[in-house]
Design a protein around this motif. Structure first.
Motif, short mmCIF file in Angstrom:
data_model
loop_
_atom_site.label_atom_id
_atom_site.label_comp_id
_atom_site.label_asym_id
_atom_site.label_seq_id
_atom_site.Cartn_x
_atom_site.Cartn_y
_atom_site.Cartn_z
N ALA A 1 0.78 -1.35 -0.11
CA ALA A 1 0.03 0.05 0.01
C ALA A 1 0.80 1.30 0.01
O ALA A 1 0.21 2.41 -0.08
N TYR A 2 1.96 1.11 0.24
CA TYR A 2 3.11 2.35 0.36
C TYR A 2 3.70 2.62 -1.16
O TYR A 2 4.47 3.40 -1.42
N THR A 3 3.30 1.75 -2.05
CA THR A 3 3.71 2.20 -3.59
C THR A 3 3.13 2.94 -4.29
O THR A 3 1.88 3.13 -4.15
N THR A 4 3.56 3.55 -5.20
CA THR A 4 2.83 4.34 -6.11
C THR A 4 2.08 3.74 -7.31
O THR A 4 1.18 4.16 -7.93
N GLY A 5 2.35 2.42 -7.63
CA GLY A 5 1.80 1.65 -8.45
C GLY A 5 2.59 1.77 -9.75
O GLY A 5 2.57 0.97 -10.33
N TYR A 6 3.72 2.51 -9.91
CA TYR A 6 4.73 2.68 -10.90
C TYR A 6 5.47 1.53 -10.83
O TYR A 6 5.92 0.91 -9.66
N LEU A 7 5.88 1.05 -12.07
CA LEU A 7 7.05 -0.21 -12.20
C LEU A 7 8.56 0.58 -12.66
O LEU A 7 8.61 0.75 -13.94
N ASP A 8 9.27 0.79 -11.71
CA ASP A 8 10.37 1.41 -12.08
C ASP A 8 11.56 0.00 -12.51
O ASP A 8 11.36 -0.91 -11.80
N LEU A 9 12.32 0.65 -13.50
CA LEU A 9 13.27 -0.60 -13.86
C LEU A 9 14.65 0.23 -13.35
O LEU A 9 15.40 -0.34 -12.58
N TYR A 10 15.06 1.30 -13.82
CA TYR A 10 16.29 2.18 -13.57
C TYR A 10 16.17 3.39 -13.83
O TYR A 10 16.08 3.74 -15.06
N GLY A 11 15.75 4.19 -12.91
CA GLY A 11 15.45 5.69 -13.21
C GLY A 11 16.26 6.82 -12.96
O GLY A 11 15.83 7.82 -13.43
N ALA A 12 17.31 6.59 -12.06
CA ALA A 12 18.36 7.48 -11.83
C ALA A 12 19.51 7.13 -11.42
O ALA A 12 19.85 6.06 -11.26
N ALA A 13 20.81 7.91 -11.85
CA ALA A 13 21.99 7.43 -11.58
C ALA A 13 22.86 8.46 -11.19
O ALA A 13 22.77 9.50 -11.88
N ARG B 1 21.03 12.01 -11.20
CA ARG B 1 20.53 12.44 -12.58
C ARG B 1 19.48 11.28 -13.17
O ARG B 1 19.55 10.05 -12.93
N ARG B 2 18.61 12.05 -13.90
CA ARG B 2 17.38 10.90 -14.56
C ARG B 2 17.88 10.07 -15.54
O ARG B 2 18.87 10.78 -16.46
N VAL B 3 17.69 8.91 -15.65
CA VAL B 3 17.62 7.99 -16.79
C VAL B 3 16.88 7.85 -17.83
O VAL B 3 15.71 7.47 -17.50
N ALA B 4 17.23 8.28 -18.94
CA ALA B 4 16.05 8.32 -19.91
C ALA B 4 15.90 6.74 -20.44
O ALA B 4 14.80 6.18 -20.98
N ASP B 5 17.07 6.17 -20.59
CA ASP B 5 17.09 4.72 -21.52
C ASP B 5 17.53 3.76 -20.06
O ASP B 5 18.74 3.62 -19.86
N PRO B 6 16.46 3.13 -19.70
CA PRO B 6 16.85 2.25 -18.31
C PRO B 6 17.77 1.06 -19.08
O PRO B 6 18.56 0.47 -18.04
N TRP B 7 17.53 0.40 -19.85
CA TRP B 7 18.21 -0.70 -20.49
C TRP B 7 19.79 -0.53 -20.73
O TRP B 7 20.63 -1.21 -20.20
N ALA B 8 19.93 0.95 -21.26
CA ALA B 8 21.35 1.36 -21.26
C ALA B 8 21.93 1.64 -19.68
O ALA B 8 23.19 1.21 -19.35
N GLY B 9 21.07 2.03 -18.96
CA GLY B 9 21.40 2.19 -17.67
C GLY B 9 21.85 1.00 -16.90
O GLY B 9 22.89 0.99 -16.20
N VAL B 10 21.11 -0.18 -17.05
CA VAL B 10 21.61 -1.33 -16.59
C VAL B 10 22.65 -1.82 -17.16
O VAL B 10 23.49 -2.60 -16.41
N ALA B 11 23.01 -1.71 -18.37
CA ALA B 11 24.11 -2.16 -18.99
C ALA B 11 25.25 -1.56 -18.47
O ALA B 11 26.42 -2.18 -18.37
N GLY B 12 25.09 -0.11 -18.09
CA GLY B 12 26.25 0.26 -17.36
C GLY B 12 26.53 -0.29 -16.11
O GLY B 12 27.65 -0.24 -15.74
N LEU B 13 25.61 -0.38 -15.38
CA LEU B 13 25.74 -1.12 -14.13
C LEU B 13 26.62 -2.38 -14.26
O LEU B 13 27.56 -2.83 -13.51
N ARG B 14 26.29 -3.25 -15.16
CA ARG B 14 27.15 -4.34 -15.45
C ARG B 14 28.39 -4.25 -15.61
O ARG B 14 29.18 -5.01 -15.15
N ALA B 15 28.97 -3.07 -16.12
CA ALA B 15 30.08 -2.70 -16.26
C ALA B 15 30.91 -2.15 -15.12
O ALA B 15 32.11 -2.26 -14.87
N HIS B 16 30.05 -1.49 -14.20
CA HIS B 16 30.68 -0.68 -13.12
C HIS B 16 30.20 -1.27 -11.78
O HIS B 16 31.04 -1.09 -10.92
N GLU B 17 29.25 -1.89 -11.81
CA GLU B 17 28.83 -2.46 -10.30
C GLU B 17 28.35 -3.95 -10.60
O GLU B 17 27.07 -4.33 -10.55
#
Length: 419
Positions: A45-57, A60-76
Motif C-alpha cells: 500500500a506504500y507504493t505509487t503503483g509505478y513499475l520502475d526499472l532504473y530511473g536515476a544514476a 540524474r534521471r535516466v532516459a534509457d533504463p536498459w542502457a542504464g542497467v548495461a552500465g551497471l553491469r560494467a561498473h557494479e
C-alpha cells in the motif's frame, strides 16, 4: 489450549508477499512448480503503483533504463540487476505486466525508454510502466495540454492547488477545483473509501454531475488515485463516457489506492493460479536438512508446518521486517543470514543527507551468487535450497536509483529460473 498443526508439502516456499514474492510465485506457477507463499502484504500500500526499472544514476534521471542497467553491469557487477541478462530482464518485466493485465489491472507495456510520470506534490519521476489509469497524465504532461486538476474536501495527502503550483514551470496553465465527494460531505475522506464507493454506478453518476460544470474547454481532467480498487479501468471508462473528457489519476501519499489494488489483485489471482497463499501466518522458523526445508508458522487458530524443496526469501528491508538493526549492526530477521554492511556504525551515513552517492546503510543486505543464493563471507551458498529476491538484497540502493520494482521482478525471475 494447544493449537492444531496443519501440514503441507510443496516444491517452493516463498516468504514475503510484496512484489518480489508475488512475482516469484507467479513465475514459479508458470513453470509448473507447486508453490506456497506466506507473509503480510501491508507494505504494498506504500507504493505509487509505478513499475520502475532504473530511473536515476548519480542523482540524474535516466532516459534509457536498459542502457542504464548495461552500465551497471560494467561498473557494479555485484548489483543484483547486473546478474540478470538483458533478455531475461525484458522477459521478466514483460511477463509480470502480462500477469497484471490478466489479473484486471491495465499497465502499459515496458518500452525502450522511461516515461515521465506524476507524483502527488507536483513533481515528476522516471519509470518504465504505469497503470493505464495514470497513462493519460504522462501524455498530457508531455503535450503540456490544458487540464483541470481536482481534489476533495477532507482528503489528506493531495492538494490540486499545490500540485499545479509546483509543476507550473514544467506544465503551465493548469486549472484547479475542489469538490465535496458525494455522500461524504463535511467529513474526513480517505482515498481507499472513495475508490470503493466509485465502484458503484450511483456514486459515479453523482461525481460526474459535480465535475461536468467545471470542465470548460479542457480535454484532460486529473484527480487523485480513487478510480476504484478492483476494476479501475472500467471505472475510468464509465466516467469518461459520462464527461466526454480523458481522465487520469495522480498517486496520493501512501498508503495509496494504487498499491492497495496490487495487494488485493495478488490476493485474488495467486490462489486462482494454484498458489497456497497464507497471508496471515508468520514464518517463525526455517530448518534445512539433506532432504529439503521445513518452515514453521504460527497463527491465532492453528499452526502450520510446510515441507518444501526450496525457499525464496523475499521479506523486504526495514519497513517490511526483513532486516532489523541495533545501534551497532544490521541483521536479517528470519534465518540470521550473513549480511554485507558497513564495517562500523560511523560508516552508515554520510555527513551530507542528500549526498548524490547515497548512504552506505542503504546498500546493506543479503549478498547472493549468480543463482541468487545467499552466500557466506567465503562466497559459498549458505544452503543450496535457499534463494533471495527483492529489496533485501545487498549492493543496491533501489530508492536512489528508482529501481525497486525492476529489482524485485528481475531477481524473482532469476531465482525461479535457478530453482
Amino acid at each position: 489450549m494447544k493449537h492444531r498443526t496443519r501440514r503441507i508439502e510443496t516444491d517452493l516456499a516463498v516468504v514475503g508477499t510484496g512484489i518480489a514474492g508475488s512475482a516469484a510465485s507467479l513465475f514459479a506457477r508458470a513453470r509448473g512448480l507447486e508453490v506456497a507463499q506466506f507473509g503480510h502484504s501491508g507494505a504494498l500500500a506504500y507504493t505509487t503503483g509505478y513499475l520502475d526499472l532504473y530511473g536515476a544514476a548519480a542523482g540524474r534521471r535516466v532516459a534509457d533504463p536498459w542502457a542504464g542497467v548495461a552500465g551497471l553491469r560494467a561498473h557494479e557487477p555485484d548489483h543484483p540487476l547486473s546478474r540478470v541478462t538483458q533478455a531475461d530482464l525484458r522477459a521478466a518485466l514483460t511477463g509480470f505486466v502480462a500477469e497484471l493485465n490478466a489479473g484486471g489491472l491495465g499497465y502499459t507495456a515496458p518500452g525502450d525508454r522511461n516515461l515521465t510520470a506524476l507524483l502527488p506534490y507536483g513533481v515528476t519521476k522516471t519509470t518504465l510502466s504505469v497503470p493505464e489509469t495514470m497513462r493519460p497524465g504522462v501524455e498530457a504532461l508531455a503535450a503540456k495540454a490544458p487540464a483541470l486538476i481536482l481534489d476533495f474536501d477532507g482528503l489528506q495527502g493531495f492538494s490540486a492547488r499545490e500540485f499545479a503550483t509546483n509543476i507550473a514551470g514544467t506544465w503551465p496553465g493548469l486549472t484547479t477545483a475542489r469538490l465535496a465527494f458525494p455522500e461524504m460531505e463535511g467529513k474526513p475522506v480517505f482515498a481507499e473509501v472513495m475508490a470503493r464507493a466509485l465502484e458503484t454506478r450511483k456514486t459515479r453518476q453523482q461525481l460526474a454531475a459535480l465535475i461536468e460544470p467545471l470542465i470548460g474547454g479542457v480535454a484532460y481532467v486529473g484527480l487523485p488515485a480513487i478510480l476504484g480498487v478492483h476494476n479501475p479501468d472500467a471505472v475510468r471508462a464509465d466516467l469518461e463516457a459520462r464527461l466526454g473528457v480523458t481522465l487520469f489519476e495522480i498517486p496520493t501519499i501512501p498508503p495509496g489506492v494504487a498499491g492497495i489494488r496490487l495487494r488485493e489483485m495478488f490476493e485474488r489471482i495467486l490462489p486462482a493460479r494454484g498458489v497456497e497463499l497464507e497471508p496471515n501466518l508468520k514464518v517463525s522458523q526455517v530448518v534445512f536438512d539433506d532432504g529439503g526445508v521445513t518452515l514453521r508458522l504460527g497463527g491465532p487458530m492453528e499452526d502450520l508446518e510446510v515441507r518444501a524443496k526450496a525457499v525464496v526469501l523475499a521479506t523486504g528491508r526495514f519497513l517490511s521486517g526483513g532486516l532489523g538493526s541495533t545501534r551497532e549492526t544490521v541483521f536479517e530477521t528470519l534465518i540470521g543470514l550473513p549480511l554485507r554492511q558497513p564495517e562500523s556504525r560511523e560508516s552508515w551515513f554520510r555527513d551530507d543527507y542528500l549526498a548524490p552517492e547515497g548512504h552506505a546503510l542503504n546498500r546493506a543486505g543479503v549478498p547472493v551468487d549468480a543463482s541468487f543464493r545467499p552466500v557466506a563471507a567465503d562466497g559459498r551458498p549458505v544452503n543450496p535450497r535457499l534463494f533471495a529476491a527483492g529489496a533485501i538484497l545487498a549492493d543496491q540502493d533501489w530508492v536512489r536509483s528508482r529501481s525497486g520494482a525492476g529489482l524485485a521482478i528481475a531477481s524473482a525471475w532469476a531465482a525461479v529460473q535457478a530453482i
